[in-house]
Each structure stands twice: as structure tokens, then as C-alpha cells.
Design a protein around this motif. Structure first.
Motif, PDB file in Angstrom:
ATOM      1  N   UNK A  17      13.255  -5.651  10.329  1.00 11.98           N
ATOM      2  CA  UNK A  17      12.148  -5.573   9.373  1.00 11.98           C
ATOM      3  C   UNK A  17      12.645  -4.961   8.069  1.00 11.98           C
ATOM      4  N   UNK A  18      12.028  -5.345   6.950  1.00  8.41           N
ATOM      5  CA  UNK A  18      12.444  -4.786   5.666  1.00  8.41           C
ATOM      6  C   UNK A  18      12.241  -3.279   5.617  1.00  8.41           C
ATOM      7  N   UNK A  19      12.901  -2.648   4.668  1.00  9.23           N
ATOM      8  CA  UNK A  19      12.783  -1.200   4.511  1.00  9.23           C
ATOM      9  C   UNK A  19      11.410  -0.837   3.970  1.00  9.23           C
ATOM     10  N   UNK A  20      11.116   0.456   3.951  1.00 12.79           N
ATOM     11  CA  UNK A  20       9.813   0.938   3.529  1.00 12.79           C
ATOM     12  C   UNK A  20       9.396   0.416   2.162  1.00 12.79           C
ATOM     13  N   UNK A  26      -1.152  -2.039  -5.707  1.00 16.30           N
ATOM     14  CA  UNK A  26      -0.498  -1.144  -4.750  1.00 16.30           C
ATOM     15  C   UNK A  26       0.835  -1.737  -4.269  1.00 16.30           C
ATOM     16  N   UNK A  27       1.618  -0.929  -3.585  1.00 18.19           N
ATOM     17  CA  UNK A  27       2.916  -1.380  -3.077  1.00 18.19           C
ATOM     18  C   UNK A  27       2.767  -2.501  -2.060  1.00 18.19           C
ATOM     19  N   UNK A  28       1.616  -2.575  -1.388  1.00 18.51           N
ATOM     20  CA  UNK A  28       1.379  -3.587  -0.357  1.00 18.51           C
ATOM     21  C   UNK A  28       0.666  -4.825  -0.910  1.00 18.51           C
ATOM     22  N   UNK A  29       0.639  -4.993  -2.237  1.00 17.34           N
ATOM     23  CA  UNK A  29      -0.131  -6.071  -2.870  1.00 17.34           C
ATOM     24  C   UNK A  29       0.236  -7.455  -2.333  1.00 17.34           C
ATOM     25  N   UNK A  30       1.493  -7.655  -1.944  1.00 11.01           N
ATOM     26  CA  UNK A  30       1.899  -8.970  -1.443  1.00 11.01           C
ATOM     27  C   UNK A  30       1.156  -9.371  -0.172  1.00 11.01           C
ATOM     28  N   UNK A  31       0.595  -8.397   0.538  1.00 11.94           N
ATOM     29  CA  UNK A  31      -0.146  -8.705   1.758  1.00 11.94           C
ATOM     30  C   UNK A  31      -1.595  -9.097   1.488  1.00 11.94           C
ATOM     31  N   UNK A  32      -2.072  -8.853   0.267  1.00  7.53           N
ATOM     32  CA  UNK A  32      -3.499  -8.979  -0.049  1.00  7.53           C
ATOM     33  C   UNK A  32      -3.788 -10.310  -0.734  1.00  7.53           C
ATOM     34  N   UNK A  33      -4.748 -11.036  -0.185  1.00  6.43           N
ATOM     35  CA  UNK A  33      -5.190 -12.283  -0.787  1.00  6.43           C
ATOM     36  C   UNK A  33      -6.286 -12.046  -1.806  1.00  6.43           C
ATOM     37  N   UNK A  34      -7.051 -13.074  -2.145  1.00  5.75           N
ATOM     38  CA  UNK A  34      -8.097 -12.942  -3.159  1.00  5.75           C
ATOM     39  C   UNK A  34      -9.291 -12.146  -2.662  1.00  5.75           C
ATOM     40  N   UNK A  35     -10.127 -11.723  -3.609  1.00  2.00           N
ATOM     41  CA  UNK A  35     -11.414 -11.125  -3.275  1.00  2.00           C
ATOM     42  C   UNK A  35     -12.381 -12.253  -2.949  1.00  2.00           C
ATOM     43  N   UNK A  36     -12.954 -12.239  -1.759  1.00  2.00           N
ATOM     44  CA  UNK A  36     -13.887 -13.277  -1.347  1.00  2.00           C
ATOM     45  C   UNK A  36     -15.288 -12.958  -1.851  1.00  2.00           C
ATOM     46  N   UNK A  37     -15.973 -13.991  -2.340  1.00  2.00           N
ATOM     47  CA  UNK A  37     -17.321 -13.802  -2.878  1.00  2.00           C
ATOM     48  C   UNK A  37     -18.175 -15.008  -2.550  1.00  2.00           C
ATOM     49  N   UNK A  38     -19.390 -14.753  -2.068  1.00  2.00           N
ATOM     50  CA  UNK A  38     -20.330 -15.822  -1.803  1.00  2.00           C
ATOM     51  C   UNK A  38     -20.853 -16.438  -3.086  1.00  2.00           C
ATOM     52  N   UNK A  39     -21.222 -17.710  -3.022  1.00  2.00           N
ATOM     53  CA  UNK A  39     -21.688 -18.425  -4.210  1.00  2.00           C
ATOM     54  C   UNK A  39     -22.870 -17.735  -4.868  1.00  2.00           C
ATOM     55  N   UNK A  44      -3.425  -2.806   7.675  1.00  3.18           N
ATOM     56  CA  UNK A  44      -2.197  -2.155   7.227  1.00  3.18           C
ATOM     57  C   UNK A  44      -1.875  -0.949   8.098  1.00  3.18           C
ATOM     58  N   UNK A  45      -2.911  -0.170   8.434  1.00  3.63           N
ATOM     59  CA  UNK A  45      -2.714   0.999   9.282  1.00  3.63           C
ATOM     60  C   UNK A  45      -2.218   0.636  10.661  1.00  3.63           C
ATOM     61  N   UNK A  46      -2.757  -0.449  11.224  1.00  5.97           N
ATOM     62  CA  UNK A  46      -2.296  -0.889  12.540  1.00  5.97           C
ATOM     63  C   UNK A  46      -0.834  -1.306  12.505  1.00  5.97           C
ATOM     64  N   UNK A  47      -0.445  -2.023  11.459  1.00  2.00           N
ATOM     65  CA  UNK A  47       0.953  -2.438  11.337  1.00  2.00           C
ATOM     66  C   UNK A  47       1.873  -1.230  11.212  1.00  2.00           C
ATOM     67  N   UNK A  48       1.416  -0.206  10.495  1.00  2.00           N
ATOM     68  CA  UNK A  48       2.217   1.008  10.351  1.00  2.00           C
ATOM     69  C   UNK A  48       2.396   1.702  11.694  1.00  2.00           C
ATOM     70  N   UNK A  49       1.338   1.807  12.473  1.00  2.00           N
ATOM     71  CA  UNK A  49       1.407   2.458  13.781  1.00  2.00           C
ATOM     72  C   UNK A  49       2.396   1.734  14.699  1.00  2.00           C
ATOM     73  N   UNK A  50       2.434   0.397  14.588  1.00  2.00           N
ATOM     74  CA  UNK A  50       3.325  -0.396  15.433  1.00  2.00           C
ATOM     75  C   UNK A  50       4.746  -0.485  14.878  1.00  2.00           C
ATOM     76  N   UNK A  92       5.679  -1.972  12.105  1.00  2.00           N
ATOM     77  CA  UNK A  92       5.941  -3.268  11.478  1.00  2.00           C
ATOM     78  C   UNK A  92       5.789  -3.242   9.963  1.00  2.00           C
ATOM     79  N   UNK A  93       5.360  -2.114   9.430  1.00  2.00           N
ATOM     80  CA  UNK A  93       5.175  -1.977   7.984  1.00  2.00           C
ATOM     81  C   UNK A  93       5.220  -0.493   7.659  1.00  2.00           C
ATOM     82  N   UNK A  94       5.881  -0.150   6.560  1.00  2.00           N
ATOM     83  CA  UNK A  94       5.912   1.253   6.163  1.00  2.00           C
ATOM     84  C   UNK A  94       5.827   1.360   4.661  1.00  2.00           C
ATOM     85  N   UNK A  95       5.215   2.430   4.192  1.00  2.00           N
ATOM     86  CA  UNK A  95       5.067   2.663   2.760  1.00  2.00           C
ATOM     87  C   UNK A  95       6.399   3.109   2.166  1.00  2.00           C
TER      88      UNK A  95
END
Length: 296
Positions: free
Chosen positions: A4-7, A44-57, A276-282, A284-287
């Protein structure tokens, strides 16, 4: 993934995976708060994991007002056009008006609910700009057996993704392993991409201790996405051992990651922090590691 990539580096497996559904249940964050919160995620540093803001019509006017209110403030973070995913629960009848109302935003995609896949595809072909992707969602009761095959066959001949609802506010809104596996395997057999929504904000399959609802884990879905056999997909979806899932993720090859993400493109989550928190606990992702401060 051969390690896995570094922090502070988001692995390719999680790029753009978490669409920001903060304004939808059960989060129900006010739009005026969701806009600056999304801007923070995007910076944020994790921006690559975040998609668009979803909004109803029906909330695009409210969204435009929130963007205007945030403009020029620190919450506005630069004032760049807000990237949104347009959700149309009313189907193609909402499409033309919603596209016009979405003009002030950067439109990352359209998610259209329907009971007629062929009609939805025809209207998207007619009205959607060619550079805007779309996903078509049908009610789960229409996605069984031959009906599932028929819907997927319509979509595989189109430029659009499928969309599947994996949870909600009642127990019946959560499909079991066999139902979800049939959808995942059917898409994998056809090379049809899809997104999911609702109930997936945790990494590992579990029973919610407060509601008793059976939640699928997004790591389970990611790993099952490469399976063309429904029984094999169902076995992966049933796994409740987070360490076993994390080990399987670490063992993925680059080719497998590409196959998985070409299939399972994103899911809507009302919380960005929880996955993100779950991935950190496992592990698989670190800040990022904080820089060492000089002694004063």
C-alpha cells in the motif's frame, strides 16, 4: 495491490469511490452546511477518494443559494465551480428542467430512477450532453431473474451505468447477499459498470447494533465486483472478518484493481469520515505523517 502507498497517498482502489451524499438520509445535513463541508473534503489530503456532492433535482435552487452564501468566505475555498452529481428520483420527466437548473455547477453525472430502462436510455440519449455520464436505477423488485437480465442487457447496449440500492431506512431496503451477488455478477459478465447507494458507509459487512439492519461492507462489494459467478460473489459479500478482507485487498494485483474499479465505480455515502476511518483501522489508508517541528 502489492503493498500500500505511504501515508497521505490514496490507493487507486479508492479513487473517487465515495460520492458525498451528506444531504440525503440518514445524514440529512443542511445544504448550507454540506457545501462548505464538501469544499473541505475536496481540499483535504484524501480528496482523491471523494467524488462529487450529490444533490436532488428539487434542491438545486437551495444549493445555488448556499454556494453564493459561501462565496468569498474561507468556507468557499477558492470559489471554484462546485462539482455535483444530479439525482433524479422522479425519473426522466425531471431531466430537462434539472439540467437547465444545474448550469451554474460542474456536472459530474446524472443518476436517474425509472421503472423503464429503455425509456430512460432514450431520454438520456436525447437530452444529456455527451460528456456527462449517467447511471440508471430501477426498483429492486424489477431486478430479479429474467427481469434483471433484461434490464442489464438494455444498459449494456447504452453508454450508461447501472445503479443499485444497497440500503435505506428500513430493514427491507437492504438486499441479502444472493440478491446483490446476482446484480454484481450480472454486471461483471457483461462488463457493465455500476454504482451503489445507501448503507455502504462501513468497510465490512455487519449487523447494526442499534437497528438490527444487515449492512453490506464496501470492501466486500469491491472484492465481489470481480466475480462473474453469483455464488462466488455471495461468498465474498458474506465475509464479516475485516482482517481477512484487508488481506485480500493487499493481495490485489494492479490488473485486478483496474477490473474492480471499471465495474464498481462509486457509492453514495452520507458520511465521508466513516469509510475513511474504517480504512485507517484496517491499515489500508493513513494520513500524512506530520512534519517534525524544530525545537524552540
Amino acid at each position: 495491490m502489492s503493498g500500500l502507498p505511504s501515508g497521505g497517498v490514496v490507493p487507486e482502489l479508492f479513487h473517487g469511490l465515495f460520492d458525498d451524499a451528506a444531504v440525503f438520509p440518514p445524514g440529512n445535513l443542511p445544504v448550507a452546511e454540506a457545501v462548505p463541508a464538501h469544499r473541505v473534503h475536496r481540499a483535504a489530503w484524501y480528496a482523491e477518494a471523494v467524488g462529487p456532492l450529490l444533490c436532488g433535482a428539487g434542491r438545486l435552487g437551495e444549493l445555488a443559494a448556499a454556494v453564493d452564501a459561501a462565496a468569498g468566505t474561507s468556507a468557499g475555498v477558492g470559489g471554484s465551480a462546485l462539482r455535483i452529481g444530479l439525482v433524479l428520483p422522479g425519473g426522466s420527466a425531471e431531466l430537462a428542467q434539472a439540467l437547465a437548473a444545474a448550469a451554474p455547477f460542474e456536472l459530474a453525472g446524472v443518476e436517474l430512477a425509472t421503472r423503464d430502462a429503455a425509456e430512460a436510455v432514450a431520454e438520456l440519449d436525447r437530452l444529456l450532453p455527451p460528456d456527462v455520464p449517467a447511471a440508471v436505477e430501477l426498483p429492486r423488485e424489477l431486478l430479479h431473474g429474467d427481469d434483471l437480465d433484461a434490464v442489464l442487457d438494455v444498459l449494456v447496449d447504452s453508454p450508461y451505468r447501472a445503479k443499485f440500492r444497497t440500503g435505506g431506512l428500513v430493514a427491507e431496503a437492504f438486499p441479502d447477499e444472493a440478491e446483490l451477488a446476482a446484480f454484481l455478477a450480472g454486471c461483471a459478465q457483461r462488463g457493465l459498470p455500476y454504482k451503489c447507494t445507501a448503507g455502504l458507509h462501513n468497510a465490512v459487512r455487519h449487523t447494526d447494533p442499534e437497528t438490527g439492519f444487515e449492512h453490506h461492507g464496501f470492501l466486500n462489494v469491491l472484492l465481489a465486483a470481480q466475480e462473474t459467478d453469483p455464488a462466488a460473489a455471495a461468498e465474498v459479500l458474506a465475509e464479516r472478518d475485516g482482517e481477512a478482507l484487508a488481506k485480500a485487498v493487499r493481495a490485489l494485483t494492479d490488473r485486478q484493481v483496474t477490473v474492480i474499479r471499471n465495474s464498481f465505480t462509486a457509492f453514495g455515502t452520507c458520511s465521508i469520515a466513516e469509510p475513511l476511518g474504517d480504512l485507517a483501522v484496517l491499515g489500508l489508508l493513513s494520513s500524512p505523517t506530520p512534519p517534525h517541528q524544530e525545537d524552540r
